[in-house]
Design a protein around this motif. Sequence first.
Motif, short mmCIF file in Angstrom:
data_model
loop_
_atom_site.label_atom_id
_atom_site.label_comp_id
_atom_site.label_asym_id
_atom_site.label_seq_id
_atom_site.Cartn_x
_atom_site.Cartn_y
_atom_site.Cartn_z
N MET A 1 26.81 60.26 37.06
CA MET A 1 27.77 59.68 36.11
C MET A 1 27.94 58.16 36.30
O MET A 1 28.74 57.54 35.61
N ARG A 2 27.20 57.59 37.26
CA ARG A 2 27.35 56.17 37.54
C ARG A 2 27.04 55.32 36.32
O ARG A 2 25.99 55.45 35.72
N SER A 3 27.98 54.44 35.94
CA SER A 3 27.70 53.55 34.82
C SER A 3 28.29 52.17 35.06
O SER A 3 28.15 51.27 34.24
N TYR A 4 28.94 52.00 36.21
CA TYR A 4 29.60 50.74 36.51
C TYR A 4 28.89 50.06 37.67
O TYR A 4 28.53 50.71 38.64
N ASP A 5 28.68 48.74 37.55
CA ASP A 5 28.04 47.99 38.63
C ASP A 5 28.46 46.53 38.49
O ASP A 5 27.92 45.80 37.66
N GLU A 6 29.45 46.11 39.27
CA GLU A 6 29.97 44.74 39.15
C GLU A 6 30.36 44.20 40.52
O GLU A 6 30.89 44.94 41.36
N ALA A 7 30.14 42.89 40.70
CA ALA A 7 30.65 42.22 41.89
C ALA A 7 32.03 41.68 41.55
O ALA A 7 32.18 40.90 40.61
N THR A 8 33.05 42.14 42.28
CA THR A 8 34.42 41.68 42.04
C THR A 8 35.07 41.29 43.36
O THR A 8 34.59 41.65 44.43
N ARG A 9 36.18 40.59 43.22
CA ARG A 9 36.88 40.10 44.41
C ARG A 9 37.96 41.10 44.83
O ARG A 9 38.70 41.61 43.99
N HIS A 10 38.02 41.35 46.11
CA HIS A 10 39.04 42.22 46.69
C HIS A 10 40.12 41.31 47.25
O HIS A 10 39.86 40.51 48.14
N ASP A 11 41.32 41.38 46.68
CA ASP A 11 42.42 40.51 47.12
C ASP A 11 43.39 41.31 47.98
O ASP A 11 44.13 42.16 47.47
N CYS A 12 43.41 41.02 49.25
CA CYS A 12 44.30 41.77 50.15
C CYS A 12 45.73 41.23 50.03
O CYS A 12 45.94 40.04 49.83
N VAL A 13 46.71 42.12 50.18
CA VAL A 13 48.12 41.74 50.14
C VAL A 13 48.43 40.75 51.27
O VAL A 13 49.34 39.93 51.17
N GLU A 14 47.64 40.79 52.35
CA GLU A 14 47.86 39.85 53.46
C GLU A 14 47.53 38.42 53.05
O GLU A 14 48.02 37.47 53.66
#
Lengths: 246, 284
Positions: free
Chosen positions: A110-123
Amino acid sequence: MKRALFLASGAAIALAGCSKASNALNDNQTIRRALSSAESLNHTLIGTHGRAKVYSDADVDREFRVNGFDTPSDSSYARLLADGFSSYRLPVDGLVERPQKLTLAELRTMRSYDEATRHDCVEGWSAIGRWAGVPLASVLALAKPSQSARYVIFHCMDRASDGTPYYESLDLTQAAHPQTVLALDLNGKPLDADHGAPVRLRIPTQLGYKSAKWIGRIEVAADFKHLFAGHGGYWEDQGYEWYAGI
Amino acid sequence: MEATVGALAARPEARSEATVYRHSVTTRVSHWLFALAFVVLVMSGLQIFNAAPYLDASDKSDAHRRVLAIGGEQTPGANPTGVTQIFGLSIRTTHLFGYGDDGMGAESARAFPGWMTLPGYQDLASGRRWHLFFAWVMVACGLAYFAASIRRKDLALIVLRREDLPKLLPMQLYYLKLRKEPPPHGKYNPLQKAAYTTVLFVFTPLIVLSGVALAPGIDSIAGPLTAVFGGRQFARLWHFLAMVGLIGFVLVHVTLVLSTDVVNNIRSMITGRYRLGEHEGTGI
């Protein structure tokens, strides 16, 4: 010298008083409730409408920072890890018309998504990873949430040191966002144990604690108040906002 | 306070009690609420900073573009140390930054000490709660002030103009007591205009917008805003620098309020009434 010492100790007492006062204000329940009112305002104004920025491969952190709880070390997770997650099943149940039990192989088709995104930590820190997987919306479409459904709850396999399991929740609007995905791959490789294998949530429009790792079950529900402290997530139960867009 | 009033009373030329109405209710209320919000925002902001005690001039976290880092260490058998690094230059700041007051009567490794943070003990969730509420208080004060000033058509009185530039140096010389009299001016003197213009039109918008740009939800709906600051981590750096700028302003502001006709100054921000000095006016 005596005078300097006297002044220094006076300052120290005044400063200690400063902490005492700010701690007391912080522990006042009426004040805490008043301060919390900003959350619904931010949720209404910002919401989960926009698209998170998509990065190129050059921006990606090859060694994506490992954070959150320790990787599960119990025997059932060890068994899953040993058999390469071939015995892993992801139940999607609760207020749905067609409850599911998905294998990792089914999810991979079912894979259809492939993106580089930023992970923003609450810290405060940020890291960029390339995530591939299944939009949560596709999985929910299989299970068909019923009319009374309002939330999607993620029950996870990791636990705090006191044994409390990690969990998270999204409302159906957030769940339907095209960038809200069940990630299976990080930087072109299947998720490793430390990054939440075999399935983790990625929701780049909100802070990192929403992106639950090691998902063991997805429950569709009308509410989350009956779970643990009732605030819809492990960190929410520790006082963090349920709406984590800011 | 008594002594100051007495001293003024003894000087006949300063005794004139004819006052003007200097600050409207909106200005006075928003001034004090802004001051309260600023204190809460700085203290809770330092609490939030402590959770990731470094600032990078980049979008994602990047140790190669680190501008400021505060760290502490406590190894058994050795004295604990606190170290602040600015552009790679290490400064030992034990007992102040990096290792110091934990807000509960002891010391521990933490960037900013407990007496500077809200709450005093380390608690990111609570710091965020204070911060995200009082950010709205600050924004509301700013909007109320601007709306009222624009409606009264007197915002121009506080804005630094080209004609004020030649008066800046004489005004500074007067403050340094190197000149007997200040240059004639309107409601605000040229240095006040320069300071207030910077605070109202540069530092405050900068601190609000760079703070907003940190939010992943905002970056999703207003990406260009985060991009203008150079990305999320860079926005965090701008947010910190704007705070440093505003703290600098507050220190100068409070010093001048206290060192120049303090009773008259503070009264004008409480009742609104102000006794004009010899070289002051009420216009531009």
